[in-house]
Design a protein around this motif. Structure first.
Motif, PDB file in Angstrom:
ATOM      1  N   PHE A   1       0.859  -1.179   0.000  1.00 25.01           N
ATOM      2  CA  PHE A   1       0.000   0.000   0.000  1.00 25.01           C
ATOM      3  C   PHE A   1       0.895   1.229   0.000  1.00 25.01           C
ATOM      4  CE2 PHE A   1      -1.853   3.506   2.486  1.00 25.01           C
ATOM      5  CZ  PHE A   1      -2.845   3.854   1.594  1.00 25.01           C
ATOM      6  N   SER A   2       0.641   2.154  -0.935  1.00 24.42           N
ATOM      7  CA  SER A   2       1.434   3.378  -0.997  1.00 24.42           C
ATOM      8  C   SER A   2       0.547   4.579  -1.226  1.00 24.42           C
ATOM      9  CB  SER A   2       2.463   3.299  -2.122  1.00 24.42           C
ATOM     10  OG  SER A   2       3.146   4.533  -2.203  1.00 24.42           O
ATOM     11  N   THR A   3       0.834   5.661  -0.484  1.00 21.70           N
ATOM     12  CA  THR A   3       0.122   6.911  -0.727  1.00 21.70           C
ATOM     13  C   THR A   3       0.816   7.706  -1.839  1.00 21.70           C
ATOM     14  OG1 THR A   3       1.414   7.800   1.093  1.00 21.70           O
ATOM     15  CG2 THR A   3      -0.872   7.222   1.561  1.00 21.70           C
ATOM     16  N   ARG A   4       1.992   7.206  -2.260  1.00 20.94           N
ATOM     17  CA  ARG A   4       2.752   7.926  -3.284  1.00 20.94           C
ATOM     18  C   ARG A   4       3.125   7.012  -4.449  1.00 20.94           C
ATOM     19  NH1 ARG A   4       5.532  12.520  -1.876  1.00 20.94           N
ATOM     20  NH2 ARG A   4       5.806  12.618  -4.138  1.00 20.94           N
TER      21      ARG A   4
ATOM     22  N   THR B   1       5.845   7.859  -6.991  1.00 22.52           N
ATOM     23  CA  THR B   1       7.288   7.735  -6.750  1.00 22.52           C
ATOM     24  C   THR B   1       7.823   6.340  -7.042  1.00 22.52           C
ATOM     25  OG1 THR B   1       6.986   7.137  -4.425  1.00 22.52           O
ATOM     26  CG2 THR B   1       7.187   9.496  -4.914  1.00 22.52           C
TER      27      THR B   1
ATOM     28  N   TYR C   1      10.366  -1.392  11.303  1.00 19.22           N
ATOM     29  CA  TYR C   1       9.642  -0.117  11.150  1.00 19.22           C
ATOM     30  C   TYR C   1       8.414  -0.272  10.252  1.00 19.22           C
ATOM     31  CZ  TYR C   1      11.548   1.196   6.470  1.00 19.22           C
ATOM     32  OH  TYR C   1      11.868   1.265   5.142  1.00 19.22           O
ATOM     33  N   VAL C   2       8.333  -1.398   9.561  1.00 24.04           N
ATOM     34  CA  VAL C   2       7.116  -1.694   8.809  1.00 24.04           C
ATOM     35  C   VAL C   2       6.238  -2.569   9.705  1.00 24.04           C
ATOM     36  CG1 VAL C   2       6.178  -2.877   6.791  1.00 24.04           C
ATOM     37  CG2 VAL C   2       8.197  -1.427   6.575  1.00 24.04           C
ATOM     38  N   LEU C   3       4.975  -2.150   9.845  1.00 22.08           N
ATOM     39  CA  LEU C   3       4.078  -2.837  10.776  1.00 22.08           C
ATOM     40  C   LEU C   3       3.286  -3.927  10.066  1.00 22.08           C
ATOM     41  CD1 LEU C   3       2.729   0.394  12.479  1.00 22.08           C
ATOM     42  CD2 LEU C   3       4.613  -1.076  13.245  1.00 22.08           C
TER      43      LEU C   3
ATOM     44  N   TYR D   1      -0.661  -2.939   9.329  1.00 18.00           N
ATOM     45  CA  TYR D   1      -1.086  -1.729   8.633  1.00 18.00           C
ATOM     46  C   TYR D   1      -0.906  -1.941   7.143  1.00 18.00           C
ATOM     47  CZ  TYR D   1      -1.820   3.108   7.306  1.00 18.00           C
ATOM     48  OH  TYR D   1      -2.324   4.228   6.725  1.00 18.00           O
TER      49      TYR D   1
ATOM     50  N   GLY E   1       1.336  -4.765   5.142  1.00 19.40           N
ATOM     51  CA  GLY E   1       2.495  -5.267   5.884  1.00 19.40           C
ATOM     52  C   GLY E   1       3.760  -5.269   5.033  1.00 19.40           C
ATOM     53  N   ALA E   2       3.699  -4.625   3.867  1.00 18.53           N
ATOM     54  CA  ALA E   2       4.872  -4.544   2.983  1.00 18.53           C
ATOM     55  C   ALA E   2       4.923  -3.158   2.355  1.00 18.53           C
ATOM     56  CB  ALA E   2       4.776  -5.602   1.890  1.00 18.53           C
ATOM     57  N   VAL E   3       6.124  -2.626   2.133  1.00 15.53           N
ATOM     58  CA  VAL E   3       6.237  -1.314   1.478  1.00 15.53           C
ATOM     59  C   VAL E   3       7.267  -1.338   0.370  1.00 15.53           C
ATOM     60  CG1 VAL E   3       5.638  -0.129   3.650  1.00 15.53           C
ATOM     61  CG2 VAL E   3       8.024  -0.295   2.955  1.00 15.53           C
ATOM     62  N   MET E   4       6.999  -0.497  -0.639  1.00 11.37           N
ATOM     63  CA  MET E   4       8.042  -0.196  -1.614  1.00 11.37           C
ATOM     64  C   MET E   4       8.802   0.983  -1.012  1.00 11.37           C
ATOM     65  SD  MET E   4       5.730   1.723  -4.506  1.00 11.37           S
ATOM     66  CE  MET E   4       5.940   3.491  -4.622  1.00 11.37           C
TER      67      MET E   4
ATOM     68  N   HIS F   1      12.260  10.170  -0.935  1.00 12.70           N
ATOM     69  CA  HIS F   1      11.079  10.959  -0.600  1.00 12.70           C
ATOM     70  C   HIS F   1      10.319  10.466   0.633  1.00 12.70           C
ATOM     71  CE1 HIS F   1      12.062  12.925  -4.268  1.00 12.70           C
ATOM     72  NE2 HIS F   1      11.942  11.800  -4.956  1.00 12.70           N
ATOM     73  N   ASP F   2      10.904   9.537   1.356  1.00 13.90           N
ATOM     74  CA  ASP F   2      10.293   9.070   2.604  1.00 13.90           C
ATOM     75  C   ASP F   2      11.398   8.945   3.650  1.00 13.90           C
ATOM     76  OD1 ASP F   2       7.678   7.224   3.683  1.00 13.90           O
ATOM     77  OD2 ASP F   2       9.619   6.842   4.615  1.00 13.90           O
TER      78      ASP F   2
ATOM     79  N   ARG G   1      11.676   7.611   6.665  1.00 13.44           N
ATOM     80  CA  ARG G   1      11.969   6.311   7.300  1.00 13.44           C
ATOM     81  C   ARG G   1      12.772   5.437   6.357  1.00 13.44           C
ATOM     82  NH1 ARG G   1       5.737   5.296   7.978  1.00 13.44           N
ATOM     83  NH2 ARG G   1       6.020   6.150   5.881  1.00 13.44           N
TER      84      ARG G   1
HETATM   85  C1  ANZ Z   1       5.910   4.662  -0.926  1.00 10.89           C
HETATM   86  C2  ANZ Z   1       6.121   6.020  -0.450  1.00 10.89           C
HETATM   87  C3  ANZ Z   1       6.862   7.038  -0.981  1.00 10.89           C
HETATM   88  C4  ANZ Z   1       5.385   6.263   0.716  1.00 10.89           C
HETATM   89  C5  ANZ Z   1       6.877   8.258  -0.372  1.00 10.89           C
HETATM   90  C6  ANZ Z   1       5.373   7.444   1.377  1.00 10.89           C
HETATM   91  C7  ANZ Z   1       6.116   8.465   0.832  1.00 10.89           C
HETATM   92  P1  ANZ Z   1      -0.143   6.751   5.794  1.00 10.89           P
HETATM   93  O1  ANZ Z   1      -0.243   8.133   5.241  1.00 10.89           O
HETATM   94  O2  ANZ Z   1       0.069   6.706   7.259  1.00 10.89           O
HETATM   95  O3  ANZ Z   1      -1.253   5.854   5.320  1.00 10.89           O
HETATM   96  N1  ANZ Z   1       3.527   2.235   4.681  1.00 10.89           N
HETATM   97  C8  ANZ Z   1       2.573   1.472   4.115  1.00 10.89           C
HETATM   98  N2  ANZ Z   1       2.340   0.383   4.864  1.00 10.89           N
HETATM   99  C9  ANZ Z   1       3.136   0.485   5.946  1.00 10.89           C
HETATM  100  C10 ANZ Z   1       3.355  -0.342   7.065  1.00 10.89           C
HETATM  101  N3  ANZ Z   1       2.680  -1.477   7.239  1.00 10.89           N
HETATM  102  N4  ANZ Z   1       4.261   0.049   7.985  1.00 10.89           N
HETATM  103  C11 ANZ Z   1       4.945   1.200   7.835  1.00 10.89           C
HETATM  104  N5  ANZ Z   1       4.797   2.008   6.767  1.00 10.89           N
HETATM  105  C12 ANZ Z   1       3.905   1.657   5.829  1.00 10.89           C
HETATM  106  O4  ANZ Z   1       1.228   6.120   5.215  1.00 10.89           O
HETATM  107  C13 ANZ Z   1       1.261   5.395   4.015  1.00 10.89           C
HETATM  108  C14 ANZ Z   1       2.692   5.217   3.631  1.00 10.89           C
HETATM  109  O5  ANZ Z   1       3.373   4.550   4.687  1.00 10.89           O
HETATM  110  C15 ANZ Z   1       2.822   4.358   2.410  1.00 10.89           C
HETATM  111  O6  ANZ Z   1       3.206   5.134   1.283  1.00 10.89           O
HETATM  112  C16 ANZ Z   1       4.078   3.535   2.715  1.00 10.89           C
HETATM  113  O7  ANZ Z   1       5.148   4.307   2.209  1.00 10.89           O
HETATM  114  C17 ANZ Z   1       4.122   3.480   4.199  1.00 10.89           C
HETATM  115  F1  ANZ Z   1       7.581   9.226  -0.899  1.00 10.89           F
HETATM  116  O8  ANZ Z   1       4.842   4.147  -0.134  1.00 10.89           O
HETATM  117  B1  ANZ Z   1       4.647   4.990   1.052  1.00 10.89           B
END
Ligand code: ANZ
Ligand code: ZN
Length: 823
Positions: free
Chosen positions: A246-249, A252, A327-329, A332, A335-338, A343-344, A346
């Motif tokens: 799951f990614s909000t971005r 990227t 740091y990945v939960l 939530y 349970g996996a992130v790219m 740009h992030d 963590r």
């Molecule tokens: C790639 C990315 C690039 C992200 C970027 C953010 C910024 P919120 O807003 O809280 O929903 N994420 C997703 N699952 C996660 C997990 N189980 N444990 C920790 N981090 C997790 O946050 C969503 C963002 O948190 C997601 O978007 C993912 O990182 C991370 F420039 O994906 B993002």
């Protein structure tokens, strides 16, 4: 002449009130209805300072609305299931009901003495079988809709209380009840599917704005935690499996340089190669020892292990090394992130800890994150991203989702922080879950006509000590039943419900508390609900208030209620503290309520509490003077005595004092008008200040003006009695009686305000420029500083003398003087 004798007044009025049942609503449609509700108490012992404050506030609202002519429902009951009763029973080798109902008796007596204007005929206890029968009945309705279900998953476990906890009951990683650090345990547990209602719980907060404290709405919004983004599927090299993140971005994606799964997820163990398995397992052992807060702390150094696998970027085909990290939960998103370190933050911290590459895909004009160590999260132009290049963030996110959807490797999605509500508990003193487990039929609901599933009454003391499984499991003749479907041998579910289930619908039971056909009468609900004013502590911002909102929506969907929100307005009263600190045993700064009541009287304590601060603020007992309040009440009471003594006929002045002292009449009517406005705005403390002023003005009129026989004096004292009845009901009724009324002041009408008396006199304000008088203005006596300043500056004479010069300062002494100093 009598003197103001608090004890005598209390013992005189309390039995009269009980007999008169003043606050039983008519419910006949002759008046507009209003439902005022205080969060019902837990019977932990006697009434304490916190109750005294909260209930004094709710009482002001209820009494005010009644005087204003509404038909007011103001009920009371007890949230009487829960752990403290069980722990007390273990200590005393007793049944939890003994402690619970003894406490209820004590508290109820204190509430009565405290003079709270409630309808006692509606009193309820959530631990009564007549009540929990319906808690169980509602569970079964939820169950039939698929909104109550059982699943096996890692749950929050309190090692001290030996029971599971809902996410909402874990505060900073600790049990909200006992403070013990919460651990995780894999268990088969019951859940309410509150996540199905996430969007409605969010959207329906809109009309609550302005009527609920903004911070409560914000807390609920955060708790629900809606985030929009995308699911992106990654192939794993040399494995048939795909892994979704799951990614909000998603914009990227080209900047992803590695891939991380939660170390404690099943996924990590599935993905790891044999060569790295030992590393992972050692790491998992370390992670287990950390609490949730430690894991999420951003300052903590990043840790993790490489799993020997590669995920393939669906857009670029690049191979990304797969890591497991804490740091990945696990619970939530997926349970996996790219990981996009540029740009992030963590991800960047992790990349720097393990020497992983950083690839910028948004040109923000800030320093390269690989050098600065600061991820750039702001807007900019896309680069290194193929067809997305040149787009802004807002354009690139939907464009990236379109690409993913076209390639069938992802789609737009919404993710929530909210989890389903874990409702089963491995303890005794709660409503048994009305399900029977049959080897052949599976889960079988207890038929409605066999409700309630009663708690056995033969468990006491040690039988109840926490063992990790419900004490009910040990009661063989309770557990073993025949299956309602096939009549074969079957077992009762031995867990009980979270007590927050009981409190998620009690406000509905109050509208028809003796209904034997249904948990509540839908027509009575339509008449009374929603609650017009709810009063209670902010500690319930998420738990109780979110759960109750959820229940209401489900009941709406079941066609049982016609409204979707239970509480139209919410007031969070502050706490009672002492010396600037919360009262506690260890600080030794506790104040015993009953001792205060005995010393100063109920009315003095109540009025001191309300007067101390606006209702939302904390009351510091160190700054409160019940002795001062008692003196004030005696002064008010003597006004009534003087009027009674002066009246030759002792009767009620029917003409409203039209003939009397004009200045006093104006003061009385202004006070009543202002009080109504202040009460509507919940500025109860200011209302008391206004009553104090009126008492002083009236005393002056009696002693050195119109005299006690003047009709305006009687009018003023009647107004004082009515206004005081909101805060000091004993004193008010005694005054009312002395004034010659043969009914209770609670049945009086709110005094009618003569608008013509509200027109304020004007005064002459002098306007100076540099100390010389340049104009005189007729202004209202209560003109504000700002208004007077504006008027003065707008004066033609003043403008002439200023002659275009800049102004250095304007000194305003409203309503009489303005001095303008030019630069
Ligand atoms: C790639 C990315 C690039 C992200 C970027 C953010 C910024 P919120 O807003 O809280 O929903 N994420 C997703 N699952 C996660 C997990 N189980 N444990 C920790 N981090 C997790 O946050 C969503 C963002 O948190 C997601 O978007 C993912 O990182 C991370 F420039 O994906 B993002
Ligand atoms: Zn069966």
């Amino acid at each position: 002449q009598r003197s103001y004798d608090v004890a005598a007044i209390e013992s005189k009025w309390l039995p009269r009130w009980e007999e008169a049942k003043l606050f039983v609503p008519l419910d006949d449609g002759s008046k507009e209805r209003r439902y005022v509700l205080d969060m019902f108490p837990y019977p932990s012992g006697d009434l304490h300072m916190g109750h005294a404050e909260a209930f004094a506030m709710g009482d002001v609202v209820a009494r005010y609305l009644k005087l204003k002519g509404f038909d007011v429902l103001h009920p009371i009951g007890w949230d009487s299931f829960g752990l403290p009763a069980e722990n007390a029973a273990i200590k005393r080798n007793a049944h939890p009901s003994e402690w619970t109902y003894a406490n209820i008796d004590t508290q109820a007596a204190s509430f009565k003495r405290y003079g709270i204007a409630v309808d006692w005929s509606r009193e309820l206890h959530t631990s009564d079988p007549e009540y929990y029968r319906w808690t169980q009945w509602l569970f079964l309705r939820f169950y039939q809709r698929g909104l109550a279900y059982r699943k096996n998953s890692p749950v929050n476990w309190c090692p001290k209380d030996q029971t599971v906890l809902a996410n909402e009951q874990v505060v900073n990683g600790a049990c909200e009840r006992c403070g013990t650090l919460v651990t995780k345990k894999n268990l088969n547990q019951w859940y309410y599917k509150i996540t199905d209602y996430a969007d409605r719980l969010l959207d329906d907060m809109e009309p609550l704005k302005g009527h609920w404290p903004e911070r409560v709405l914000a807390m609920q919004r955060n708790w629900i935690g809606r985030s929009e983004g995308a699911h992106v599927d990654f192939e794993i090299k040399d494995l048939a499996q795909k892994v979704t993140v799951f990614s909000t971005r998603p914009d990227t994606l080209a900047g992803a340089t590695f891939f991380v799964v939660a170390a404690d997820s099943a996924l990590a163990s599935e993905l790891v190669t044999d060569q790295h398995r030992a590393d992972l397992e050692a790491y998992q052992e370390d992670v287990k020892k950390l609490s949730e807060i430690e894991r999420q702390a951003t300052e903590r150094e990043k840790t993790g292990v490489f799993l020997g696998r590669y995920a393939i970027n669906p857009l670029t085909g690049t191979e990304l090394p797969v890591w497991a990290a804490d740091y990945v939960l696990a619970d939530y998103g997926t349970g996996a992130v790219m990981a996009v370190p540029a740009h992030d933050q963590r991800d960047l911290d992790f990349a720097r800890a393990f020497g992983l590459p950083v690839q910028v895909v948004v040109e923000t004009g800030q320093e390269d994150p690989a050098i600065s160590g600061i991820a750039t999260t702001g807007d900019g132009k896309m680069i290194n991203s193929g067809s997305l290049d040149g787009l802004s963030k807002a354009e690139a996110i939907p464009a990236a989702i379109e690409l993913l959807e076209a390639a069938k490797t992802g789609q737009k999605t919404v993710n929530y922080r909210l989890r389903d509500w874990l409702l089963s508990r491995q303890r005794f003193w709660g409503a048994p879950i009305p399900i029977i487990h049959c080897a052949d039929c599976g889960e079988v609901p207890v038929p409605d006509d066999q409700l309630p599933v009663r708690l056995p009454d033969n468990l006491r003391g040690e039988d109840l000590s926490p063992k990790g499984t419900s004490p009910l499991a040990a009661v063989q003749d309770w557990v073993n039943v025949s299956c309602p479907k096939c009549a074969g041998p079957a077992l009762r579910d031995t867990d009980t419900m979270d007590t927050f289930v009981d409190s998620s619908w009690y406000f509905l039971r109050f509208v028809s508390p003796h209904d034997e056909q249904l948990p509540f009468d839908p027509e009575a609900v339509a008449r009374w609900m929603p609650v017009g004013q709810y009063v209670g502590g902010v500690e319930h911002a998420i738990l109780h208030l979110l759960y109750s909102r959820f229940f209401m929506k489900v009941l709406f969907d079941l066609g049982m209620v016609s409204m979707q929100e239970p509480f139209a307005a919410l007031l969070n009263q502050g706490q009672v503290i002492n010396g600037g600190k919360a009262m506690s045993k260890s600080l030794g700064n506790g104040i015993d309520l009953s001792e205060q009541l005995d010393r100063f009287g109920v009315d003095a304590v109540r009025i001191a509490m309300v007067f101390a601060s606006p209702p939302e603020d904390d009351v510091d007992w160190a700054d409160v003077s019940p002795a001062g309040s008692a003196k004030f009440l005696a002064r008010a009471w003597r006004l009534a005595q003087d009027v009674a003594a002066a009246a030759d006929d002792g009767g009620v002045n029917a003409d409203g004092g039209r003939e009397g002292d004009a200045a006093l009449r104006a003061a009385t009517h202004r006070t009543v008008a202002e009080a109504a406005e202040l009460l509507d705005a919940h500025k109860f403390n200011v209302v008391i200040a206004k009553i104090m002023e009126l008492v002083n003005t009236t005393r002056k009129a009696i002693d050195s003006g119109a005299g006690a026989a003047d009709p305006a004096v009687r009018e003023a004292v009647e107004a004082v009695a009515i206004l005081l009845s909101l805060f000091a009901p004993y004193t008010a009724d005694d005054m009312w009686e002395q004034l010659g009324h043969h009914d209770f002041v609670a049945r009086a009408e709110w005094p009618k305000v003569d608008q013509s008396l509200l027109v304020l006199s004007t005064v002459t304000a002098v306007v100076q420029v540099q100390g010389k008088v340049r104009d005189r203005l007729e202004v209202p006596a209560d003109v504000t500083e700002e208004a007077l300043r504006e008027l003065a500056l707008a004066s033609e004479n003043v403008q002439k003398f200023l002659d275009g010069r800049q102004i250095r300062t304007v000194i305003v002494r409203a309503p009489k003087l303005v001095n303008i100093v030019p630069a």
